[in-house]
Design a protein around this motif. Structure first.
Motif, PDB file in Angstrom:
ATOM      1  N   HIS A 151       0.879  -1.164   0.000  1.00  0.00           N
ATOM      2  CA  HIS A 151       0.000   0.000   0.000  1.00  0.00           C
ATOM      3  C   HIS A 151       0.922   1.221   0.000  1.00  0.00           C
ATOM      4  O   HIS A 151       1.238   1.747   1.068  1.00  0.00           O
ATOM      5  CB  HIS A 151      -0.905   0.001   1.234  1.00  0.00           C
ATOM      6  CG  HIS A 151      -1.621  -1.296   1.438  1.00  0.00           C
ATOM      7  ND1 HIS A 151      -2.721  -1.680   0.697  1.00  0.00           N
ATOM      8  CD2 HIS A 151      -1.387  -2.318   2.292  1.00  0.00           C
ATOM      9  CE1 HIS A 151      -3.123  -2.871   1.088  1.00  0.00           C
ATOM     10  NE2 HIS A 151      -2.334  -3.284   2.052  1.00  0.00           N
ATOM     11  N   PRO A 152       1.396   1.657  -1.193  1.00  0.00           N
ATOM     12  CA  PRO A 152       2.424   2.689  -1.274  1.00  0.00           C
ATOM     13  C   PRO A 152       2.049   3.966  -0.524  1.00  0.00           C
ATOM     14  O   PRO A 152       0.980   4.532  -0.740  1.00  0.00           O
ATOM     15  CB  PRO A 152       2.554   2.963  -2.768  1.00  0.00           C
ATOM     16  CG  PRO A 152       2.007   1.745  -3.429  1.00  0.00           C
ATOM     17  CD  PRO A 152       0.937   1.231  -2.504  1.00  0.00           C
ATOM     18  N   GLN A 153       2.927   4.357   0.382  1.00  0.00           N
ATOM     19  CA  GLN A 153       2.790   5.591   1.148  1.00  0.00           C
ATOM     20  C   GLN A 153       4.124   5.870   1.823  1.00  0.00           C
ATOM     21  O   GLN A 153       5.015   5.026   1.809  1.00  0.00           O
ATOM     22  CB  GLN A 153       1.653   5.486   2.156  1.00  0.00           C
ATOM     23  CG  GLN A 153       1.747   4.295   3.078  1.00  0.00           C
ATOM     24  CD  GLN A 153       0.455   4.061   3.835  1.00  0.00           C
ATOM     25  OE1 GLN A 153      -0.076   4.982   4.428  1.00  0.00           O
ATOM     26  NE2 GLN A 153      -0.042   2.841   3.819  1.00  0.00           N
ATOM     27  N   SER A 154       4.260   7.016   2.413  1.00  0.00           N
ATOM     28  CA  SER A 154       5.505   7.357   3.103  1.00  0.00           C
ATOM     29  C   SER A 154       5.756   6.371   4.241  1.00  0.00           C
ATOM     30  O   SER A 154       4.827   5.969   4.944  1.00  0.00           O
ATOM     31  CB  SER A 154       5.438   8.770   3.675  1.00  0.00           C
ATOM     32  OG  SER A 154       5.393   9.711   2.633  1.00  0.00           O
ATOM     33  N   ALA A 155       7.022   6.011   4.404  1.00  0.00           N
ATOM     34  CA  ALA A 155       7.398   5.021   5.412  1.00  0.00           C
ATOM     35  C   ALA A 155       7.804   5.690   6.717  1.00  0.00           C
ATOM     36  O   ALA A 155       8.351   6.804   6.720  1.00  0.00           O
ATOM     37  CB  ALA A 155       8.560   4.179   4.900  1.00  0.00           C
ATOM     38  N   LEU A 156       7.574   5.001   7.830  1.00  0.00           N
ATOM     39  CA  LEU A 156       8.085   5.426   9.123  1.00  0.00           C
ATOM     40  C   LEU A 156       9.541   4.997   9.205  1.00  0.00           C
ATOM     41  O   LEU A 156       9.865   3.837   8.928  1.00  0.00           O
ATOM     42  CB  LEU A 156       7.273   4.794  10.260  1.00  0.00           C
ATOM     43  CG  LEU A 156       7.683   5.190  11.679  1.00  0.00           C
ATOM     44  CD1 LEU A 156       7.490   6.689  11.903  1.00  0.00           C
ATOM     45  CD2 LEU A 156       6.878   4.390  12.700  1.00  0.00           C
TER      46      LEU A 156
END
Length: 166
Positions: A151-156
C-alpha cells in the motif's frame, strides 16, 4: 562449505560507541505479529528487517536472546511483518512497551493463516518461520514469504534515536 571464520579482534571495543554509529543508519520500522495456539495475539516492534532472496522469497529480522517474546516467535510456524507507514509512530511505540496488550484498540485483519495484519501499513509479509540462527546476543529469523501486499505511502523511519518519515 564452511561458513565460519576466525573471531574478530574486539578487545577494548566500545559497545556504546558502536550503538551510536549504528543509529546513523536510517531503518524502516516494522511490527512483527503472530497468533498463539490459544488465539491470543502477540507483537513487537523491530527495525532489523531485510530482504534475503527473491527465489525463494525470503526475508529476515532479529530478536534479542533475552526478549520475553523469543519463545513465542521460535515456537510459532507463522508471523506477519508489518511495515509501518509514516503516520504510525504510536503503533511502533505501543508494540515496544511491556505490561499491556498492544492490540487493544488497534485495527487489524487476519491473514490466510490467522495472523494479525495491522491496518494502514505500507506493506506486509506473511511468513513461514523457515529458520533461526543464534548470532551474538540475538537470534536471526528467516521467514519464507507466503503472501504479501503493498500500500504505497511514506514510510516510518528510525534514525539517530528518533522517528521520522520519507
Amino acid at each position: 562449505m564452511n561458513t565460519s571464520s576466525p573471531r574478530a579482534t574486539t578487545r577494548g571495543f566500545d559497545s556504546a560507541h558502536f550503538r551510536q554509529a549504528l543509529s546513523q543508519f536510517a531503518t524502516g520500522v516494522t511490527v512483527i505479529t503472530t497468533r498463539l495456539g490459544d488465539g491470543k495475539f502477540r507483537g513487537l516492534t523491530a527495525s532489523s528487517f531485510n530482504s534475503v532472496s527473491l527465489e525463494p522469497p525470503l526475508v529476515l529480522w532479529s530478536l534479542s536472546n533475552v526478549a520475553n517474546s523469543l519463545p513465542i516467535f521460535t515456537g510459532n510456524s507463522h508471523y506477519v511483518i508489518n511495515v509501518l507507514s509514516a503516520g504510525q509512530e504510536e503503533l511502533a511505540r505501543r508494540f515496544s512497551r511491556r505490561g499491556h496488550d498492544p492490540f487493544e484498540g488497534v485495527e487489524y485483519e487476519l491473514s490466510r493463516t490467522g495472523q494479525p495484519i495491522l491496518k494502514g501499513v505500507s506493506a506486509w509479509f506473511e511468513c513461514h518461520n523457515r529458520s533461526r540462527y543464534p548470532e551474538g546476543d540475538h537470534v536471526i529469523f528467516v521467514g519464507e514469504v507466503e503472501d504479501c501486499a503493498v500500500h504505497p505511502q511514506s514510510a516510518l523511519l528510525f534514525h539517530g534515536g528518533r522517528f521520522g518519515s520519507t
